[in-house]
Structures are given as C-alpha cells and as structure tokens.
Enzyme design. Structure first.
Site, PDB file in Angstrom:
ATOM      1  N   GLU A 110       0.872  -1.165   0.000  1.00 60.08           N
ATOM      2  CA  GLU A 110       0.000   0.000   0.000  1.00 60.08           C
ATOM      3  C   GLU A 110       0.917   1.225   0.000  1.00 60.08           C
ATOM      4  O   GLU A 110       1.806   1.326   0.846  1.00 60.08           O
ATOM      5  CB  GLU A 110      -0.889   0.012   1.262  1.00 60.08           C
ATOM      6  CG  GLU A 110      -1.799   1.213   1.241  1.00 60.08           C
ATOM      7  CD  GLU A 110      -2.690   1.359   2.475  1.00 60.08           C
ATOM      8  OE1 GLU A 110      -2.645   0.490   3.363  1.00 60.08           O
ATOM      9  OE2 GLU A 110      -3.417   2.363   2.519  1.00 60.08           O
TER      10      GLU A 110
ATOM     11  N   ARG B 197       5.550 -12.655   9.771  1.00 61.94           N
ATOM     12  CA  ARG B 197       6.227 -11.422   9.387  1.00 61.94           C
ATOM     13  C   ARG B 197       7.569 -11.320  10.083  1.00 61.94           C
ATOM     14  O   ARG B 197       7.820 -11.959  11.102  1.00 61.94           O
ATOM     15  CB  ARG B 197       5.355 -10.202   9.698  1.00 61.94           C
ATOM     16  CG  ARG B 197       5.082  -9.975  11.177  1.00 61.94           C
ATOM     17  CD  ARG B 197       4.387  -8.625  11.436  1.00 61.94           C
ATOM     18  NE  ARG B 197       3.344  -8.335  10.478  1.00 61.94           N
ATOM     19  CZ  ARG B 197       3.305  -7.221   9.742  1.00 61.94           C
ATOM     20  NH1 ARG B 197       4.229  -6.316   9.829  1.00 61.94           N
ATOM     21  NH2 ARG B 197       2.322  -7.009   8.914  1.00 61.94           N
TER      22      ARG B 197
ATOM     23  N   LYS C   2       4.519   0.979   9.334  1.00 59.30           N
ATOM     24  CA  LYS C   2       4.598   2.242   8.607  1.00 59.30           C
ATOM     25  C   LYS C   2       3.977   3.374   9.411  1.00 59.30           C
ATOM     26  O   LYS C   2       4.425   4.508   9.341  1.00 59.30           O
ATOM     27  CB  LYS C   2       3.903   2.103   7.241  1.00 59.30           C
ATOM     28  CG  LYS C   2       4.799   1.448   6.204  1.00 59.30           C
ATOM     29  CD  LYS C   2       4.145   1.402   4.836  1.00 59.30           C
ATOM     30  CE  LYS C   2       3.219   0.221   4.748  1.00 59.30           C
ATOM     31  NZ  LYS C   2       2.656   0.023   3.414  1.00 59.30           N
TER      32      LYS C   2
HETATM   33  P1  ATP Z   1       3.074  -2.247   8.044  1.00 59.49           P
HETATM   34  O1  ATP Z   1       2.263  -3.009   9.048  1.00 59.49           O
HETATM   35  O2  ATP Z   1       4.517  -2.199   8.361  1.00 59.49           O
HETATM   36  O3  ATP Z   1       2.514  -0.918   7.727  1.00 59.49           O
HETATM   37  P2  ATP Z   1       1.739  -3.486   5.908  1.00 59.49           P
HETATM   38  O4  ATP Z   1       1.554  -4.961   5.965  1.00 59.49           O
HETATM   39  O5  ATP Z   1       0.590  -2.635   6.233  1.00 59.49           O
HETATM   40  O6  ATP Z   1       3.020  -3.108   6.740  1.00 59.49           O
HETATM   41  P3  ATP Z   1       1.749  -3.392   3.079  1.00 59.49           P
HETATM   42  O7  ATP Z   1       2.158  -2.275   2.211  1.00 59.49           O
HETATM   43  O8  ATP Z   1       0.309  -3.752   3.137  1.00 59.49           O
HETATM   44  O9  ATP Z   1       2.290  -3.034   4.519  1.00 59.49           O
HETATM   45  O10 ATP Z   1       2.629  -4.667   2.796  1.00 59.49           O
HETATM   46  C1  ATP Z   1       2.974  -5.149   1.537  1.00 59.49           C
HETATM   47  C2  ATP Z   1       3.409  -6.557   1.685  1.00 59.49           C
HETATM   48  O11 ATP Z   1       4.539  -6.664   2.550  1.00 59.49           O
HETATM   49  C3  ATP Z   1       2.305  -7.412   2.274  1.00 59.49           C
HETATM   50  O12 ATP Z   1       2.206  -8.603   1.539  1.00 59.49           O
HETATM   51  C4  ATP Z   1       2.768  -7.674   3.679  1.00 59.49           C
HETATM   52  O13 ATP Z   1       2.307  -8.906   4.140  1.00 59.49           O
HETATM   53  C5  ATP Z   1       4.284  -7.642   3.538  1.00 59.49           C
HETATM   54  N1  ATP Z   1       4.918  -7.244   4.800  1.00 59.49           N
HETATM   55  C6  ATP Z   1       4.675  -6.123   5.499  1.00 59.49           C
HETATM   56  N2  ATP Z   1       5.390  -6.114   6.647  1.00 59.49           N
HETATM   57  C7  ATP Z   1       6.094  -7.265   6.672  1.00 59.49           C
HETATM   58  C8  ATP Z   1       7.013  -7.854   7.598  1.00 59.49           C
HETATM   59  N3  ATP Z   1       7.354  -7.248   8.735  1.00 59.49           N
HETATM   60  N4  ATP Z   1       7.546  -9.051   7.282  1.00 59.49           N
HETATM   61  C9  ATP Z   1       7.226  -9.659   6.139  1.00 59.49           C
HETATM   62  N5  ATP Z   1       6.362  -9.171   5.224  1.00 59.49           N
HETATM   63  C10 ATP Z   1       5.797  -7.990   5.478  1.00 59.49           C
HETATM   64 MG    MG Z   2      -1.265  -3.039   5.135  1.00 55.84          MG
END
Ligand code: ATP
Ligand code: MG
Length: 565
Positions: A36, A263, A273
C-alpha cells in the site's frame, strides 16, 4: 527461524511444488508484491519482496507482479509510489511490464459489487461505523443482523448506484457482504465492501467517492492478474475464508491460493509504517531515509547493500510462527558483504597530534598501502607520510592498563603501512589536557616491519596532518533502547523508548587525502573503525560519512571484563 526440509526448501516452496505436481494452476507460478503506498518500504517488506520475486525466479516462466494496493486515498501519495518502485529496483528485482494498481480495477470492482447485490450476496447498510462494530459481536458472542439485511435487491442496487453517484454523505451508507452474523470468524460477519469517502485519489482524482475495502479488493486483484499463490503475513490467516468467499461468489478467471507466513520482527527498532511515519512527521528522525530507520531508503543511505539485505532474507527464511530476529544478524550480513568489497582506508575519528621529532621537516614520503587484503586484485595506493600525523586519541594512554597493546610513554607501536614509533614525551596544556605527543621513528622499519624482528605492542592507523582532509562522521546506534517495547513491564508509547544516543556526530575527523574524491554511497572500511559510506549531505568542502556498521572491537570486550572483575 527458518523451517526448511532436507532438500532446503521452505514450506511455501513445498506447497507450490505440490500444486505444480498436481497440475493445479497449469504449470504456472505467479506471485505478487502488493504494497500500500502509504509510506516507505522497510526491511520487513524486503523479506516479502525477496520471497515473492524469489519464488517466481525459481520456476521456469515464473512471474512476480508489483501491485499497488491503493484503495485508501487519504493516506496514499505519488511520493510513496515512486519510493517503493525505486526500492524494489534497488533491491535487484524487476517486475518487467507487470506493474499494476488496484485503482485500475475500480470499475471492475464496482461491477462485481453490483453482481453480488444481484445475487443477494451484498446489501447497503445505513448503520454508523460504531453500530456496525457493536452489531458485529465478539469472539464469544454472536453478531446481530443489521436492520437493512433483508432489504430488497432492487433497493440495494438503487442505493449502491446512488452511493457511487455521490448522493449521500460520507459515512451514511456502506455496502456489506451478506454472509453470516453468527460465524465464529468475525471476518465473515457481513464485512464492509465499500464505503463513501470524498477524497481525491492520486491516480483516479475525483472520479470516485466510494472506495472498496482492502479485503474485497485484494482477492479480486489477485484473480484478475492470474496470480497463483498469494503470499501474505500471518495476520491474514483469519481473513482467508473471506478471501475465498469473494472468489467463490464472483465470475473471476481463477482462484489463487492464499498462503500466510510469519512477518519479520527485528529487535531494537520499529517496523510498522504508521510508527515510522510518526517518527518522520514529528521529526524524531531526519526523514524516511534517516540511516537509523529500518526503511530500505534508510538502510541504503546507511551503507547497506542489496546483496546484504537479500542474504539476510535468505538466512532468516520463512516460517509459520512469529519470532524476532536480532538486529545483529542484519549487521553480520553487511559485514560479510563489505569485507569482500570495501576498500580499506585510514580515517582518524578523534584525532591526537603526533610530532615525529627525528623525522626531517618538510619531507614527504609516498608509502604503498594495499586496498583490501581479502582481494589483492583491488590493488594498492600511495599514502603520504610526514613529520606530523594524527592518530586516534584512544590509541594512546598515559597510564596504560594491563593488556593495553597501544601507545603509551616509552612504548613502541607500528603505524600501519609506515614505521614504528616510540612515545618520548606527552605535551600538555595548563589544565593537564594532552595536546600532542612527541615520538621518534625507526627509519629501518619502513613498511611497518623491522629486520631485527622485535615485537611492537600493536598497530595504529594514522593520517598525515599536512595531507589530511577534514570530515564529519555520523555514528549510528540502535533506534530503540529496548529490544521490544511491547515486552516492557510498563506499557508506554514506543517513542519513550527511543535511544537518545542513536546518533553521534563527530566533527573535525581526519581522513586520508584520497577520500576527497569519494562519491555518495561509496563504501569503505575505515581501518579498525568499521564500514562507512559517503553520505548524500557530503560536499567537496565538507565530507560527511555514515558509519554503516562497526567491526567487532575486541578491546571493548576485554576492558569490560576487566572492569567487571
Ligand atoms: P506495516 O504493518 O509495516 O505498515 P503493511 O503490511 O501494512 O506493513 P503493506 O504495504 O500492506 O504493509 O505490505 C505489503 C506486503 O509486505 C504485504 O504482503 C505484507 O504482508 C508484507 N509485509 C509487510 N510487513 C512485513 C514484515 N514485517 N515481514 C514480512 N512481510 C511484510
Ligand atoms: Mg497493510
């Protein structure tokens, strides 16, 4: 850590292998990385990028899509989109022509919503957000049906079309799936599919005032793109039934398999984020690329290489269970990489003047110095040596403790690539502060070796005072002072655990003259100090270096154990 079987493959690779063997999805492997664009990517995303692009690369004809999950315009910007593309490329991955945006599917998503309504599988609901929440029930209590749940299909179609046409205020209606308010899975209790939100979108502008929810958009985007394996993090495991429900109830071209993995969590830092944005917005750090942050931009500026990050992702592997990885492992991966490729140079961070009394005034010698003992192919360079040099303050002790193998009065050390020097005199100011050392050198020891084979205490780095270039050096330490704020006894805001000493700025450091020609991002090993890279703030007048990672310092350990005794 990693759970891999005897063949070295992880559980996701095994699922894919079984699918291929069983003829599911034809012979295709298509994955995607779906960020995102509401912030910069961090090292956790790097794990997901390496995993998804890696799985695609392992299979002939495999592909990995880059898809922006841009369904929440309030938090998304073009700056984030651009930074994400730059970071994925920098990590070494190529989506070729497979660049997608969920917003490109807005019309299709809308048509599918009409389809669900027509099938009696979605309805427009006028409960407020709070009411939707309270009607949902809890893990132990069933939910309650919305009063709108049994409205006619015609009424729902009419309301939904008018939602799109902008006839209603934000928040007055939502479109919901009609599934089961008694489901043990809260995600199946008539989840919201669409909400009204008057917000300009960075790609679709003001075309839409209703926006689809992530859980509805995601499975459809996957299916439209022909994704075979939709890999996400563990928190989406409970969402999988809804992922499958959406695809089972729509005329989509295929039904991808969602697979969840744990994760990445890293000690002494923050990864969400939302929290990173808070640190940037409130100026706790200098921006998204602050070298203290675990963002890819921050790590890059700090001097991390794509190779080190990819190797880290490989080492941690993928597992089904949450765990926290030690920051030290990430640093280890960088050291391993830089050890092979970084040019060794000399830089004195906290300078102490040494005058070599018996060295001819105005004489300058050019000494040969190897660039990397690990790789003779990197050649040698010339280092100027003269009567006045800088050494590290730490390399001298007037009152040396036991096992201090450096310079002290009457003792002899080797100057790397140069000569042996002996300390004859300590010059002090009126307050007793050391101003400079008077030393003598052994002209027979040129190159740093003596024919008589006598032992010297240790080897110090140095820079010729007349030739040294001034530099600012930024030393970084852990972002947080505790490994994991969530595990602290008192529940406090994570910002209260920010390490006040995460950045130390040294000015007036003295580096060897060749470094004046360094380019931003160029990496060096400052002998005995660690790995450093030239920062983008650097100018020809004022060099700025970042410490990427330390070398292990055995002295600190010895001193500590001595103190402990
Ligand atoms: P955050 O919680 O840090 O804001 P998010 O999951 O909301 O991260 P996205 O932009 O939705 O961020 O993530 C894009 C991809 O990266 C998704 O498939 C998510 O599962 C993966 N991802 C995000 N954080 C991690 C992590 N700490 N370890 C592994 N994969 C991750
Ligand atoms: Mg997300």
């Amino acid at each position: 850590m990693a759970t891999s079987d005897a063949s070295g493959s992880n559980f996701i690779e095994r699922v894919i292998a079984e699918d291929l063997a069983g003829g599911r999805f034809g012979n295709r492997v298509v994955t995607r990385f779906p960020p995102e664009p509401n912030g910069y990517l961090h090292i956790g995303h790097a794990k997901s990028i390496c995993l998804n692009f890696g799985l695609a690369a392992e299979h002939a004809g495999g592909r990995c899509h880059l898809r922006f999950d841009d369904t929440n315009p309030a938090k998304e910007t073009v700056e984030y989109v651009d930074s994400i593309m730059a970071d994925v490329r920098w990590l070494g991955f190529d989506w070729a022509d497979r660049l997608y945006y969920a917003s490109d599917y807005f019309e299709q998503l809308y048509q599918f919503a009409l389809h669900l309504i027509a099938q009696g599988k979605a309805y427009v609901c006028n409960l407020s957000a709070d009411q939707v929440k309270s009607y949902r029930g809890t893990l132990t209590e069933c939910g309650k049906n919305s009063p709108c749940r049994e409205n006619s299909m015609a009424e729902n179609l009419d309301l939904f079309q008018r939602m799109r046409a902008g006839e209603f205020a934000d928040g007055s209606y939502v479109l919901r799936a009609k599934i089961d308010m008694t489901s043990p899975n809260l995600n199946m209790r008539d989840p919201v599919l669409y909400r009204i939100r008057r917000e300009s979108h960075h790609r679709t502008g003001d075309t839409w005032c209703i926006y689809p929810m992530y859980d509805y958009t995601h499975p459809i985007s996957d299916a439209l793109e022909g994704i075979t394996h939709s890999i996400c993090t563990l928190e989406f495991e409970d969402h999988r039934p809804f992922y499958d429900w959406v695809l089972d109830n729509l005329p989509v071209p295929c039904h991808p398999q969602q697979i969840e993995f744990a994760r990445l969590n890293l000690s002494y830092t923050v990864m969400s984020k939302r929290k990173l944005l808070e640190l940037v917005d409130k100026a706790h750090v200098r921006g998204w690329d602050d070298p203290r942050l675990p963002t890819i931009a921050g790590l890059r500026r700090r001097g991390f290489t794509p190779e080190a990050i990819r190797n880290f992702a490989e080492l941690i592997g993928v597992a089904k269970r949450e765990s926290t990885v030690d920051m030290a492992l990430l640093e280890y991966c960088l050291r391993e990489d830089l050890n092979k490729r970084a040019k060794r140079v000399m830089a004195v961070l906290r300078p102490l003047k040494v005058v070599i009394s018996n060295y001819p005034e105005n004489q300058v010698e050019e000494l040969d110095a190897e660039n990397n003992p690990e790789d003779p192919g990197m050649g040698t360079r010339k280092l100027p040596f003269s009567r006045e040099i800088w050494i590290e303050q730490d390399d001298f002790r007037e009152d040396p403790p036991k096992k201090f193998f450096r310079l002290s009065p009457g003792k002899e050390i080797r100057l790397k690539h140069a000569y042996y020097i002996r300390c004859d005199e300590v010059v002090k100011d009126a307050k007793g502060g050391i101003i400079e050392l008077r030393c003598s050198y052994d002209p027979e020891s040129r190159g740093g070796w003596s024919k008589d084979g006598r032992k010297v205490l240790g080897t110090s780095h140095w820079v010729s005072a007349a030739h040294a270039v001034d530099a600012e050096v930024r030393l970084y330490d852990k972002l947080l002072s505790v490994a994991n704020p969530a595990e602290e006894k008192e529940a406090r805001d994570f910002k209260e655990y920010l390490n006040p000493n995460s950045l130390e700025i040294l000015k007036g450091c003295k580096v060897e003259p060749g470094l004046a020609a360094a380019k931003p991002g160029e990496l060096f090993q400052f002998l005995r100090q660690g790995y450093f890279c030239l920062d983008s703030d650097s100018t020809p007048e004022q060099l700025v270096f970042n410490r990427s990672v330390t070398l292990r310092d055995s002295w600190v350990k010895i001193e500590k154990t001595q103190q402990d005794k």
